[in-house]
Write a protein that holds these residues in place. Structure first.
Motif, PDB file in Angstrom:
ATOM      1  N   ASP A 174       0.866  -1.186   0.000  1.00  0.00           N
ATOM      2  CA  ASP A 174       0.000   0.000   0.000  1.00  0.00           C
ATOM      3  C   ASP A 174       0.900   1.233   0.000  1.00  0.00           C
ATOM      4  O   ASP A 174       0.829   2.089   0.886  1.00  0.00           O
ATOM      5  N   HIS A 175       1.765   1.275  -1.001  1.00  0.00           N
ATOM      6  CA  HIS A 175       2.811   2.297  -1.077  1.00  0.00           C
ATOM      7  C   HIS A 175       3.411   2.204  -2.470  1.00  0.00           C
ATOM      8  O   HIS A 175       3.646   1.098  -2.960  1.00  0.00           O
ATOM      9  N   PRO A 176       3.689   3.297  -3.135  1.00  0.00           N
ATOM     10  CA  PRO A 176       4.283   3.217  -4.475  1.00  0.00           C
ATOM     11  C   PRO A 176       5.675   2.596  -4.431  1.00  0.00           C
ATOM     12  O   PRO A 176       6.532   3.020  -3.645  1.00  0.00           O
ATOM     13  N   ILE A 177       5.896   1.559  -5.215  1.00  0.00           N
ATOM     14  CA  ILE A 177       7.222   0.945  -5.335  1.00  0.00           C
ATOM     15  C   ILE A 177       7.518   0.719  -6.810  1.00  0.00           C
ATOM     16  O   ILE A 177       6.608   0.541  -7.616  1.00  0.00           O
ATOM     17  N   GLY A 178       8.816   0.727  -7.149  1.00  0.00           N
ATOM     18  CA  GLY A 178       9.223   0.465  -8.523  1.00  0.00           C
ATOM     19  C   GLY A 178      10.169  -0.706  -8.639  1.00  0.00           C
ATOM     20  O   GLY A 178      10.473  -1.154  -9.744  1.00  0.00           O
TER      21      GLY A 178
END
Length: 345
Positions: free
Chosen positions: A154-158
């Motif tokens: 629940d967090h932007p990751i790449g």
């Protein structure tokens, strides 16, 4: 008179033997939790509910999913050893706290795909079985997978490196140490507690299989998924040896054959569910789950390298040190069984 008496005694003995051979064996069975989804619902529970009919064995099966018993997954081997239940669908990572040898089946980075997982299970199951028989009066009937365990956030990751500073739900110590090695903060949580913890922000990310996550609604409380297979989530079926020995050798062969067939079916079904659930979770057409709209993060070569190196440099040596303390042959047995296959001779 003597002949009549002898005939009567022989008749009684034959009748008694016949009754004993057909005595009903009660199988009190703990299955996977209802919350884990379709393997439990569509394959495992129907197998046990029809086991007497399909095998013709003199058995009476009482099947209960784990989360209806009040028993914790970490207690399963103790329950089997005590004889409280006769047969258990073992959650291997969780019970490895009582027997670290088990975790050698599924070290982080060891089983990135189904082919690797099947080979590892075939090569190392015998070692695990011997250990369970020795310490927990339990025979291992088979090993099967939920499937590759991937990362939901629940967090932007790449990439995998973006878990640095994030709280990540884990389910065993081996996974915890790997998450720590890439900068995340591991948080041990039972499967049933994860949805609420993600919703409340107690954890930022969590690792499980795509199908289990879909069934449990994790995509409702996450935004991104990285389909990098940390582990295969191998599980198994264990039977109390006293119960096993109530069967004749022919009956044991029939029962083992039924479990061999079950295990093969789950391996195939697990892979189907995995592929379909990946599509469901990112909003593509699918058949077995609910469509969501997670962002799928591409798996990079760097992610794969981190996982491979993590197995060699973190997962294996950390596990071996712990396991050898209770089982001095542990790492030697693992290397003998798997070293050549994974390039660690």
């Amino acid at each position: 008179m003597k002949k009549t008496l002898m005939t009567a005694l022989l008749g009684t003995c034959v009748a008694t033997t016949s009754v004993m051979a057909e005595d009903i064996v009660s199988l009190r069975v703990i299955g996977q939790p209802l919350a884990t989804g379709l393997i439990q619902k569509n394959i495992e529970q129907p197998f046990f509910e029809t086991l007497q009919e399909t095998t013709g064995l003199p058995i009476e099966v009482n099947y209960k999913p784990l989360d209806t018993t009040g028993i914790k997954d970490v207690e399963e081997l103790r329950v089997l050893k005590s004889g409280m239940f006769d047969l258990v669908s073992l959650r291997m990572s969780q019970v490895s706290r009582d027997e670290p040898t088990i975790l050698g089946l599924d070290l982080v980075g060891l089983n990135p795909d189904y082919d690797a997982g099947r080979e590892v299970a075939e090569r190392f199951s015998g070692v695990v079985d011997a250990r369970l028989q020795e310490r927990f009066n339990t025979k291992l009937l088979g090993v099967w997978p939920f499937g590759p365990q991937v990362l939901f956030c629940d967090h932007p990751i790449g990439s995998l490196e973006d878990v640095q500073g994030l709280k990540v739900r884990v389910y065993d110590q081996n996974l915890a140490q790997f998450v720590e090695s890439v900068g995340g903060t591991p948080v041990p949580l039972g499967f049933g507690d994860v949805h609420q913890s993600l919703a409340l922000g107690t954890v930022d990310c969590a690792i499980t299989g795509p199908s289990s996550a879909n069934s449990a609604g994790w995509p409702e409380v996450t935004t991104h998924v990285l389909p990098l297979g940390f582990q295969m989530a191998l599980n198994g079926y264990g039977i109390n040896l006293d119960t096993w020995n109530e069967f004749t050798s022919d009956q044991q062969a029939t029962l083992q054959a039924a479990f061999d067939e079950l295990v093969d079916e789950i391996w195939a079904y697990s892979e189907e569910l995995y592929e379909d659930a990946l599509r469901c979770n990112v909003g593509e057409a699918c058949e077995t789950g609910t469509q969501f709209d997670l962002v799928e993060v591409p798996v990079s070569e760097n992610d794969l390298a981190l996982l491979r190196n993590g197995m060699r440099d973190i997962s294996y040596p950390t596990w071996a040190e712990v396991c050898n303390k209770t089982n001095p042959q542990c790492s030697e047995d693992w290397l003998n069984a798997l070293g050549e296959a994974v390039g660690m001779e």
